[in-house]
Design an enzyme around this catalytic site. Sequence first.
Site, PDB file in Angstrom:
ATOM      1  CG  ASP A 101     119.931  94.349  -2.767  1.00 42.02           C
ATOM      2  OD1 ASP A 101     119.972  93.950  -3.682  1.00 42.02           O
ATOM      3  OD2 ASP A 101     119.485  93.904  -1.592  1.00 42.02           O
ATOM      4  CG  PHE A 210     112.119  88.978   2.701  1.00 39.16           C
ATOM      5  CD1 PHE A 210     112.193  90.442   3.019  1.00 39.16           C
ATOM      6  CD2 PHE A 210     112.289  88.312   3.945  1.00 39.16           C
ATOM      7  CE1 PHE A 210     112.620  91.015   4.365  1.00 39.16           C
ATOM      8  CE2 PHE A 210     112.637  88.674   5.367  1.00 39.16           C
ATOM      9  CZ  PHE A 210     112.841  90.037   5.209  1.00 39.16           C
TER      10      PHE A 210
END
Length: 288
Positions: A101, A210
Site C-alpha cells: 500500500d 478494513f
Amino acid sequence: MSTPRISFEFFPPQSIEACFRLWDTLGKLAPLSPEFVSVTYGAGGTTRDLTHDAVKTIHANYGVAVAAHLTCVNATREETLAIADSYAEAGVTEIVALRGDPPKGAGKFTPHPEGFASSVELVEALAKTGKFHLRVGAYPDPHPEAENLDACVEFLKRKVDAGANSAITQFFFEADTFFRFRDACADAGITAPIIPGILPVNNWTRVRRFASACGAHIPAWVDEAYEKAIRDDRETLLSTALCTELCTDLIEGGVEDLHFYTLNTPELTRDICAALGVTPKQALAQVA
C-alpha cells in the site's frame, strides 16, 4: 470433517507494550503447530526494520516457519533484494511478495523510480534467485483498483507464471465468495494452491473499515447481525459462531488450509481453531 492445516499472520510491534502482546500471541498460537506464520509490512514500507527484526526473532525462538512480507514501496530494486538476501542468510526462506500500500495520504501507488513497478516484477526477481518459497496475495472480491474479478484472476495468473508458489486471499465473509474465485482461477489455468484468508472479528467497527478499504464485500445480513450483537453485548459470541461456520463450510468444500489474520490478538483465533479440531501439539520455546 477433516482437520485443516493452519497458518497465522501477525504485524510487527511498534512499542514495548506491543512487543509483549505479540510474544503473548505467539505463545498461545504457536503450540497449534501452524504450517507457517507471516509478518506484515506497514503501509509505505513504514515497518521495514520492525518486520525484519520480528521475523528473525520468531524464526530463531519459536520453532515455526516464518514468511516475511516484502513489498515494492519506497525502495529500489537493489534495496528490496538486499532485504530478501538478509532473510535467506538468517534461514528465512518464505516470502509473501506484495506490491504494498502507498504511504498514508499518498493516494495512488507510485513506483520508486529505481524500484519494482508491480508485485509481478518483484515475484519474478525473487524467483530468479532460487532461494524462496513465494506466496502472493489474491482477491476473491475485486481489489479496489481492479476493473472486475476477471482482472484479479488474470493478475494472479501473471504472478503465478512469474514464479509464485501459492496465494493467500484477502478476507471475505461467505464461503461462496471463495468458491467462485477458486473456480474462476481453475478455469484460467491457475494450479498453484490458493489459501483462504480468514479474519476473526474482534471489533466489527474496525473490520468494517478494513473491508471498505480493501474491497471486501459485506453482506447485509452480516452487518445486521453485528448491529444486533453489539447492542446485546454478544459480539464475541457472534464472531466465534460465524467464523467457525465459515471455516467449516470451506473445509466441507474441499479447503485444506486456512490462514488467520490474528491482528495480534490470539483468543478468538485460538477458540475457532479449537472448534475446528486444531489443538496444541508442541511445547513452546521461550524467547531468549
